[in-house]
Design a protein around this motif. Structure first.
Motif, mmCIF file in Angstrom:
data_model
loop_
_atom_site.group_PDB
_atom_site.id
_atom_site.type_symbol
_atom_site.label_atom_id
_atom_site.label_comp_id
_atom_site.label_asym_id
_atom_site.label_seq_id
_atom_site.Cartn_x
_atom_site.Cartn_y
_atom_site.Cartn_z
ATOM 1 N N LEU A 65 0.816 -1.212 0.000
ATOM 2 C CA LEU A 65 0.000 0.000 0.000
ATOM 3 C C LEU A 65 0.847 1.258 0.000
ATOM 4 C CD1 LEU A 65 -2.938 -0.892 2.398
ATOM 5 C CD2 LEU A 65 -2.981 -0.626 -0.069
ATOM 6 N N LYS A 66 1.996 1.229 0.685
ATOM 7 C CA LYS A 66 2.865 2.409 0.691
ATOM 8 C C LYS A 66 3.378 2.696 -0.711
ATOM 9 C CE LYS A 66 4.513 2.109 5.425
ATOM 10 N NZ LYS A 66 5.667 1.923 6.282
ATOM 11 N N GLY A 67 3.755 1.654 -1.427
ATOM 12 C CA GLY A 67 4.237 1.827 -2.795
ATOM 13 C C GLY A 67 3.144 2.259 -3.741
ATOM 14 N N LEU A 68 1.893 1.896 -3.415
ATOM 15 C CA LEU A 68 0.777 2.262 -4.276
ATOM 16 C C LEU A 68 0.522 3.756 -4.250
ATOM 17 C CD1 LEU A 68 -1.452 1.130 -6.097
ATOM 18 C CD2 LEU A 68 -2.878 0.943 -4.062
ATOM 19 N N PHE A 69 0.762 4.388 -3.103
ATOM 20 C CA PHE A 69 0.505 5.816 -2.971
ATOM 21 C C PHE A 69 1.781 6.639 -3.003
ATOM 22 C CE2 PHE A 69 -3.180 3.823 -0.881
ATOM 23 C CZ PHE A 69 -4.150 4.299 -1.730
ATOM 24 N N SER A 70 2.854 6.090 -3.541
ATOM 25 C CA SER A 70 4.104 6.841 -3.651
ATOM 26 C C SER A 70 4.057 7.723 -4.895
ATOM 27 C CB SER A 70 5.292 5.885 -3.715
ATOM 28 O OG SER A 70 5.244 5.156 -4.922
ATOM 29 N N GLY A 71 5.064 8.555 -5.069
ATOM 30 C CA GLY A 71 5.102 9.504 -6.177
ATOM 31 C C GLY A 71 5.031 8.869 -7.551
ATOM 32 N N PRO A 72 5.906 7.906 -7.876
ATOM 33 C CA PRO A 72 5.855 7.323 -9.220
ATOM 34 C C PRO A 72 4.550 6.581 -9.496
ATOM 35 C CG PRO A 72 7.955 6.827 -8.178
ATOM 36 C CD PRO A 72 7.093 7.467 -7.133
ATOM 37 N N ALA A 73 4.001 5.920 -8.473
ATOM 38 C CA ALA A 73 2.747 5.198 -8.686
ATOM 39 C C ALA A 73 1.611 6.175 -8.943
ATOM 40 C CB ALA A 73 2.435 4.313 -7.485
ATOM 41 N N LEU A 74 1.600 7.286 -8.223
ATOM 42 C CA LEU A 74 0.558 8.288 -8.454
ATOM 43 C C LEU A 74 0.707 8.923 -9.830
ATOM 44 C CD1 LEU A 74 0.218 10.075 -5.002
ATOM 45 C CD2 LEU A 74 -1.395 8.541 -6.107
ATOM 46 N N ALA A 75 1.931 9.091 -10.287
ATOM 47 C CA ALA A 75 2.145 9.657 -11.621
ATOM 48 C C ALA A 75 1.615 8.712 -12.696
ATOM 49 C CB ALA A 75 3.629 9.940 -11.838
ATOM 50 N N ARG A 76 1.858 7.405 -12.515
ATOM 51 C CA ARG A 76 1.328 6.433 -13.478
ATOM 52 C C ARG A 76 -0.198 6.432 -13.446
ATOM 53 N NH1 ARG A 76 5.757 3.365 -11.520
ATOM 54 N NH2 ARG A 76 4.388 2.353 -10.026
ATOM 55 N N PHE A 77 -0.765 6.529 -12.243
ATOM 56 C CA PHE A 77 -2.215 6.555 -12.112
ATOM 57 C C PHE A 77 -2.797 7.815 -12.735
ATOM 58 C CE2 PHE A 77 -6.093 7.565 -9.714
ATOM 59 C CZ PHE A 77 -6.831 6.444 -10.035
ATOM 60 N N ALA A 78 -2.085 8.934 -12.593
ATOM 61 C CA ALA A 78 -2.560 10.197 -13.157
ATOM 62 C C ALA A 78 -2.602 10.138 -14.676
ATOM 63 C CB ALA A 78 -1.672 11.352 -12.688
ATOM 64 N N VAL A 79 -1.779 9.315 -15.285
ATOM 65 C CA VAL A 79 -1.805 9.149 -16.741
ATOM 66 C C VAL A 79 -2.844 8.108 -17.134
ATOM 67 C CG1 VAL A 79 -0.464 8.323 -18.708
ATOM 68 C CG2 VAL A 79 0.569 9.871 -17.060
ATOM 69 N N ALA A 81 -5.619 7.022 -15.458
ATOM 70 C CA ALA A 81 -7.025 7.294 -15.139
ATOM 71 C C ALA A 81 -7.731 8.063 -16.263
ATOM 72 C CB ALA A 81 -7.130 8.041 -13.818
ATOM 73 N N PRO A 82 -7.175 9.155 -16.793
ATOM 74 C CA PRO A 82 -7.876 9.832 -17.900
ATOM 75 C C PRO A 82 -7.972 8.972 -19.154
ATOM 76 C CG PRO A 82 -6.244 11.290 -16.938
ATOM 77 C CD PRO A 82 -6.045 9.957 -16.324
ATOM 78 N N MET A 83 -6.956 8.173 -19.401
ATOM 79 C CA MET A 83 -7.015 7.304 -20.577
ATOM 80 C C MET A 83 -8.116 6.264 -20.416
ATOM 81 S SD MET A 83 -2.994 6.847 -21.412
ATOM 82 C CE MET A 83 -3.193 6.082 -22.991
ATOM 83 N N LEU A 84 -8.247 5.700 -19.220
ATOM 84 C CA LEU A 84 -9.295 4.724 -18.954
ATOM 85 C C LEU A 84 -10.667 5.375 -19.074
ATOM 86 C CD1 LEU A 84 -9.991 1.856 -18.072
ATOM 87 C CD2 LEU A 84 -9.864 2.652 -15.706
ATOM 88 N N ALA A 85 -10.811 6.589 -18.549
ATOM 89 C CA ALA A 85 -12.082 7.312 -18.659
ATOM 90 C C ALA A 85 -12.418 7.588 -20.127
ATOM 91 C CB ALA A 85 -12.006 8.614 -17.869
ATOM 92 N N LEU A 86 -11.425 7.925 -20.916
ATOM 93 C CA LEU A 86 -11.649 8.174 -22.344
ATOM 94 C C LEU A 86 -12.126 6.916 -23.054
ATOM 95 C CD1 LEU A 86 -11.366 10.129 -24.767
ATOM 96 C CD2 LEU A 86 -9.053 9.256 -25.034
ATOM 97 N N VAL A 87 -11.496 5.783 -22.760
ATOM 98 C CA VAL A 87 -11.882 4.524 -23.399
ATOM 99 C C VAL A 87 -13.300 4.146 -22.997
ATOM 100 C CG1 VAL A 87 -11.387 2.047 -23.442
ATOM 101 C CG2 VAL A 87 -9.539 3.692 -23.717
ATOM 102 N N ILE A 88 -13.621 4.285 -21.711
ATOM 103 C CA ILE A 88 -14.974 3.957 -21.252
ATOM 104 C C ILE A 88 -15.991 4.900 -21.884
ATOM 105 C CG2 ILE A 88 -16.470 3.959 -19.218
ATOM 106 C CD1 ILE A 88 -14.055 2.875 -17.644
ATOM 107 N N GLY A 89 -15.674 6.184 -21.961
ATOM 108 C CA GLY A 89 -16.580 7.150 -22.580
ATOM 109 C C GLY A 89 -16.812 6.862 -24.052
ATOM 110 N N MET A 90 -15.738 6.521 -24.761
ATOM 111 C CA MET A 90 -15.895 6.211 -26.185
ATOM 112 C C MET A 90 -16.720 4.941 -26.372
ATOM 113 S SD MET A 90 -12.167 7.227 -27.688
ATOM 114 C CE MET A 90 -12.562 6.766 -29.352
ATOM 115 N N GLY A 91 -16.543 3.972 -25.493
ATOM 116 C CA GLY A 91 -17.361 2.761 -25.560
ATOM 117 C C GLY A 91 -18.823 3.070 -25.308
ATOM 118 N N GLY A 92 -19.099 3.976 -24.365
ATOM 119 C CA GLY A 92 -20.476 4.371 -24.094
ATOM 120 C C GLY A 92 -21.115 5.070 -25.272
#
Length: 138
Positions: A65-79, A81-92
């Protein structure tokens, strides 16, 4: 480091060592003082650790869990999450458009099956235009 980098480092070290004896005494004294200051600021080694050997890293836990909320992990998530939202939106949007197309085809099929169309509509090449004009009138 690749072998070219290592060879370059050896050549630089050799060139510096060749001219070591030609340095003035004042420069040698300043270098010795700088080395002593650097060594005094150095953090002490952990007890029982042999620095001459390479220490292998301990295996990481499967889910950290500590590694999940570290800087590099949050940076990967920040990239990601919007891509996943875009794919889900386009599918909708795709699903919505498909439903609209199927609804329009179902209306045409229902009109054909209910025999609400005149026979000339089946023979006419502009049948789609006729159906569209009927839909506009309704």
């Amino acid at each position: 480091m690749n072998t070219d980098d290592i060879n370059l480092a050896y050549k630089i070290r050799h060139a510096l060592n060749e001219n070591l004896d030609a340095l003035p005494a004042s420069t040698n004294d300043r270098l010795a003082a700088a080395r002593a200051r650097a060594l005094s600021r150095k953090k002490p080694d952990a007890p029982g650790v042999d620095t001459s050997r390479q220490v292998q890293a301990a295996p990481r836990p499967l889910f950290d869990l500590k590694g999940l909320f570290s800087g590099p992990a949050l940076a990967r998530f920040a990239v990601a999450a919007p891509m996943l939202a875009l794919v889900i939106g386009m599918g909708g949007v795709y699903q919505y458009e498909q439903q609209q197309r199927l609804a329009a085809l179902a209306e045409v099929d229902a009109a054909v099956l209910a025999d609400e169309l005149p026979l000339t509509a089946y023979l006419d090449q502009g049948f789609n235009a006729y159906v569209e004009s009927q839909q506009r009138q309704q």
